[in-house]
Scaffold this motif. Structure first.
Motif, PDB file in Angstrom:
ATOM      1  N   ILE A 151      -2.761  -3.236  -5.753  1.00  0.00           N
ATOM      2  CA  ILE A 151      -1.537  -2.726  -5.137  1.00  0.00           C
ATOM      3  C   ILE A 151      -1.907  -1.575  -4.214  1.00  0.00           C
ATOM      4  O   ILE A 151      -2.540  -0.611  -4.642  1.00  0.00           O
ATOM      5  N   GLY A 152      -1.497  -1.687  -2.938  1.00  0.00           N
ATOM      6  CA  GLY A 152      -1.882  -0.734  -1.905  1.00  0.00           C
ATOM      7  C   GLY A 152      -1.058   0.544  -1.894  1.00  0.00           C
ATOM      8  O   GLY A 152      -0.062   0.687  -2.607  1.00  0.00           O
ATOM      9  N   ALA A 153      -1.464   1.461  -1.020  1.00  0.00           N
ATOM     10  CA  ALA A 153      -0.847   2.788  -0.902  1.00  0.00           C
ATOM     11  C   ALA A 153       0.613   2.683  -0.491  1.00  0.00           C
ATOM     12  O   ALA A 153       0.971   1.892   0.371  1.00  0.00           O
ATOM     13  N   GLY A 154       1.444   3.499  -1.115  1.00  0.00           N
ATOM     14  CA  GLY A 154       2.843   3.571  -0.726  1.00  0.00           C
ATOM     15  C   GLY A 154       3.701   2.409  -1.172  1.00  0.00           C
ATOM     16  O   GLY A 154       4.901   2.384  -0.922  1.00  0.00           O
ATOM     17  N   THR A 155       3.124   1.436  -1.850  1.00  0.00           N
ATOM     18  CA  THR A 155       3.902   0.307  -2.344  1.00  0.00           C
ATOM     19  C   THR A 155       4.699   0.751  -3.560  1.00  0.00           C
ATOM     20  O   THR A 155       4.226   1.541  -4.372  1.00  0.00           O
ATOM     21  N   ILE A 156       5.926   0.236  -3.675  1.00  0.00           N
ATOM     22  CA  ILE A 156       6.828   0.620  -4.757  1.00  0.00           C
ATOM     23  C   ILE A 156       7.190  -0.641  -5.542  1.00  0.00           C
ATOM     24  O   ILE A 156       7.634  -1.627  -4.954  1.00  0.00           O
ATOM     25  N   VAL A 157       6.980  -0.595  -6.854  1.00  0.00           N
ATOM     26  CA  VAL A 157       7.328  -1.722  -7.714  1.00  0.00           C
ATOM     27  C   VAL A 157       8.339  -1.216  -8.740  1.00  0.00           C
ATOM     28  O   VAL A 157       8.024  -0.381  -9.589  1.00  0.00           O
ATOM     29  N   HIS A 158       9.572  -1.717  -8.634  1.00  0.00           N
ATOM     30  CA  HIS A 158      10.667  -1.325  -9.525  1.00  0.00           C
ATOM     31  C   HIS A 158      10.414  -1.820 -10.947  1.00  0.00           C
ATOM     32  O   HIS A 158       9.636  -2.744 -11.167  1.00  0.00           O
ATOM     33  N   PRO A 159      11.150  -1.247 -11.917  1.00  0.00           N
ATOM     34  CA  PRO A 159      11.067  -1.762 -13.283  1.00  0.00           C
ATOM     35  C   PRO A 159      11.563  -3.214 -13.342  1.00  0.00           C
ATOM     36  O   PRO A 159      12.368  -3.622 -12.521  1.00  0.00           O
ATOM     37  N   LYS A 160      11.073  -3.939 -14.296  1.00  0.00           N
ATOM     38  CA  LYS A 160      11.462  -5.333 -14.556  1.00  0.00           C
ATOM     39  C   LYS A 160      10.996  -6.314 -13.486  1.00  0.00           C
ATOM     40  O   LYS A 160      11.452  -7.451 -13.447  1.00  0.00           O
ATOM     41  N   ALA A 161      10.107  -5.910 -12.600  1.00  0.00           N
ATOM     42  CA  ALA A 161       9.497  -6.861 -11.656  1.00  0.00           C
ATOM     43  C   ALA A 161       8.348  -7.557 -12.381  1.00  0.00           C
ATOM     44  O   ALA A 161       7.823  -7.045 -13.375  1.00  0.00           O
ATOM     45  N   THR A 162       7.965  -8.732 -11.891  1.00  0.00           N
ATOM     46  CA  THR A 162       6.899  -9.512 -12.507  1.00  0.00           C
ATOM     47  C   THR A 162       5.900  -9.922 -11.435  1.00  0.00           C
ATOM     48  O   THR A 162       6.289 -10.485 -10.411  1.00  0.00           O
ATOM     49  N   ILE A 163       4.616  -9.658 -11.680  1.00  0.00           N
ATOM     50  CA  ILE A 163       3.564 -10.064 -10.762  1.00  0.00           C
ATOM     51  C   ILE A 163       2.490 -10.765 -11.593  1.00  0.00           C
ATOM     52  O   ILE A 163       1.844 -10.137 -12.435  1.00  0.00           O
ATOM     53  N   PHE A 164       2.334 -12.078 -11.376  1.00  0.00           N
ATOM     54  CA  PHE A 164       1.384 -12.893 -12.137  1.00  0.00           C
ATOM     55  C   PHE A 164       0.334 -13.481 -11.212  1.00  0.00           C
ATOM     56  O   PHE A 164       0.657 -14.262 -10.319  1.00  0.00           O
ATOM     57  N   ALA A 165      -0.918 -13.141 -11.454  1.00  0.00           N
ATOM     58  CA  ALA A 165      -2.041 -13.764 -10.755  1.00  0.00           C
ATOM     59  C   ALA A 165      -2.632 -14.777 -11.732  1.00  0.00           C
ATOM     60  O   ALA A 165      -3.565 -14.476 -12.469  1.00  0.00           O
ATOM     61  N   ILE A 166      -2.066 -15.993 -11.742  1.00  0.00           N
ATOM     62  CA  ILE A 166      -2.438 -16.991 -12.744  1.00  0.00           C
ATOM     63  C   ILE A 166      -3.797 -17.616 -12.433  1.00  0.00           C
ATOM     64  O   ILE A 166      -4.690 -17.624 -13.265  1.00  0.00           O
ATOM     65  N   ALA A 167      -3.974 -18.153 -11.221  1.00  0.00           N
ATOM     66  CA  ALA A 167      -5.216 -18.841 -10.878  1.00  0.00           C
ATOM     67  C   ALA A 167      -6.154 -17.945 -10.063  1.00  0.00           C
ATOM     68  O   ALA A 167      -7.345 -17.897 -10.304  1.00  0.00           O
ATOM     69  N   GLY A 168      -5.601 -17.237  -9.061  1.00  0.00           N
ATOM     70  CA  GLY A 168      -6.412 -16.373  -8.209  1.00  0.00           C
ATOM     71  C   GLY A 168      -5.793 -14.998  -8.117  1.00  0.00           C
ATOM     72  O   GLY A 168      -4.667 -14.779  -8.547  1.00  0.00           O
ATOM     73  N   PRO A 169      -6.530 -14.045  -7.538  1.00  0.00           N
ATOM     74  CA  PRO A 169      -6.025 -12.671  -7.451  1.00  0.00           C
ATOM     75  C   PRO A 169      -4.883 -12.501  -6.452  1.00  0.00           C
ATOM     76  O   PRO A 169      -4.674 -13.339  -5.580  1.00  0.00           O
ATOM     77  N   ILE A 170      -4.159 -11.395  -6.585  1.00  0.00           N
ATOM     78  CA  ILE A 170      -3.087 -11.017  -5.666  1.00  0.00           C
ATOM     79  C   ILE A 170      -3.437  -9.655  -5.081  1.00  0.00           C
ATOM     80  O   ILE A 170      -3.745  -8.720  -5.822  1.00  0.00           O
ATOM     81  N   VAL A 171      -3.386  -9.562  -3.740  1.00  0.00           N
ATOM     82  CA  VAL A 171      -3.636  -8.298  -3.054  1.00  0.00           C
ATOM     83  C   VAL A 171      -2.367  -7.940  -2.286  1.00  0.00           C
ATOM     84  O   VAL A 171      -1.965  -8.662  -1.380  1.00  0.00           O
ATOM     85  N   ILE A 172      -1.734  -6.832  -2.677  1.00  0.00           N
ATOM     86  CA  ILE A 172      -0.496  -6.380  -2.049  1.00  0.00           C
ATOM     87  C   ILE A 172      -0.836  -5.198  -1.145  1.00  0.00           C
ATOM     88  O   ILE A 172      -1.468  -4.235  -1.590  1.00  0.00           O
ATOM     89  N   GLY A 173      -0.401  -5.265   0.099  1.00  0.00           N
ATOM     90  CA  GLY A 173      -0.697  -4.227   1.085  1.00  0.00           C
ATOM     91  C   GLY A 173       0.068  -2.939   0.837  1.00  0.00           C
ATOM     92  O   GLY A 173       0.633  -2.715  -0.227  1.00  0.00           O
ATOM     93  N   SER A 174       0.128  -2.104   1.858  1.00  0.00           N
ATOM     94  CA  SER A 174       0.774  -0.806   1.720  1.00  0.00           C
ATOM     95  C   SER A 174       2.233  -0.856   2.163  1.00  0.00           C
ATOM     96  O   SER A 174       2.616  -1.676   2.985  1.00  0.00           O
ATOM     97  N   GLY A 175       3.037   0.028   1.607  1.00  0.00           N
ATOM     98  CA  GLY A 175       4.416   0.191   2.032  1.00  0.00           C
ATOM     99  C   GLY A 175       5.368  -0.917   1.629  1.00  0.00           C
ATOM    100  O   GLY A 175       6.484  -0.970   2.130  1.00  0.00           O
ATOM    101  N   CYS A 176       4.980  -1.785   0.717  1.00  0.00           N
ATOM    102  CA  CYS A 176       5.872  -2.861   0.268  1.00  0.00           C
ATOM    103  C   CYS A 176       6.850  -2.319  -0.777  1.00  0.00           C
ATOM    104  O   CYS A 176       6.555  -1.351  -1.475  1.00  0.00           O
ATOM    105  N   ILE A 177       8.003  -2.972  -0.882  1.00  0.00           N
ATOM    106  CA  ILE A 177       8.988  -2.637  -1.907  1.00  0.00           C
ATOM    107  C   ILE A 177       9.287  -3.919  -2.686  1.00  0.00           C
ATOM    108  O   ILE A 177       9.697  -4.917  -2.104  1.00  0.00           O
ATOM    109  N   ILE A 178       9.036  -3.863  -3.989  1.00  0.00           N
ATOM    110  CA  ILE A 178       9.284  -5.012  -4.866  1.00  0.00           C
ATOM    111  C   ILE A 178      10.357  -4.575  -5.855  1.00  0.00           C
ATOM    112  O   ILE A 178      10.105  -3.723  -6.715  1.00  0.00           O
TER     113      ILE A 178
END
Length: 177
Positions: free
Chosen positions: A28-55
């Motif tokens: 998870i990159g700089a400035g990215t915001i992940v709210h409570p109760k969000a779900t991020i699953f990297a089941i088969a391969g990795p996940i790369v999240i950039g900067s400044g995202c809002i989830i």
């Protein structure tokens, strides 16, 4: 299939709430915001999240492919959406309760409307400024007018969340990168 090993790399300037469900190899990159109760699953391969995202709350991001799922900068994933795209560019919006299948690749400045289901039968790359909306998944192109104002508003939204979320939620600590 071997069990999924958890490896989380959270930038020190990211805001990730404690009760986010993370599974697999996630960056998870700089400035990215992940709210409570969000779900991020990297089941088969990795996940790369950039900067400044809002989830936002209830958003689900899943990587079912072996390749790395790359999410660019300044993307907004609204409440209850589900995204399985292997590639997402910059400045996209996936609206409330929208679903995007793993056969879709998004470029930049795309908008998936509220409640829209995007499930093409073959792999598809959405062009820049594509807007998908309505119950039938109609499409059009956005002229790009107002994108500077949109990004300013999104930055203010991020600043507000960076200030307010830590007041009412426990955070996951970054690893100092």
């Amino acid at each position: 299939m071997p069990p999924i090993r958890d490896k989380f790399t959270i930038h020190s300037k990211a805001v990730v709430c404690q009760d986010v469900e993370l599974k697999g190899d996630i960056t998870i990159g700089a400035g990215t915001i992940v709210h409570p109760k969000a779900t991020i699953f990297a089941i088969a391969g990795p996940i790369v999240i950039g900067s400044g995202c809002i989830i936002e709350e209830g958003a689900i991001i899943v990587n079912r492919r072996k390749e790395v799922m790359r999410i660019g900068d300044d993307n907004l994933f609204e409440i209850g959406c589900r995204v399985e795209c292997p590639t997402i560019g910059n400045c996209n919006t996936v609206c409330t309760r929208a679903r995007v299948h793993h056969t879709v690749r998004m470029s930049s400045y795309c908008v998936i409307g509220a409640g829209v289901l995007v499930v093409p039968t073959e792999d598809e790359m959405l062009d820049e400024y594509t807007v998908i909306y309505g119950p039938a998944g109609e499409r059009r192109r956005w002229s790009g007018r107002g994108k500077v104002q949109e990004m300013d508003l999104r930055r203010k939204h991020g600043d507000y969340l960076r200030d307010m979320l830590p007041k009412f939620n426990r955070l996951r600590r970054g690893d100092g990168t």
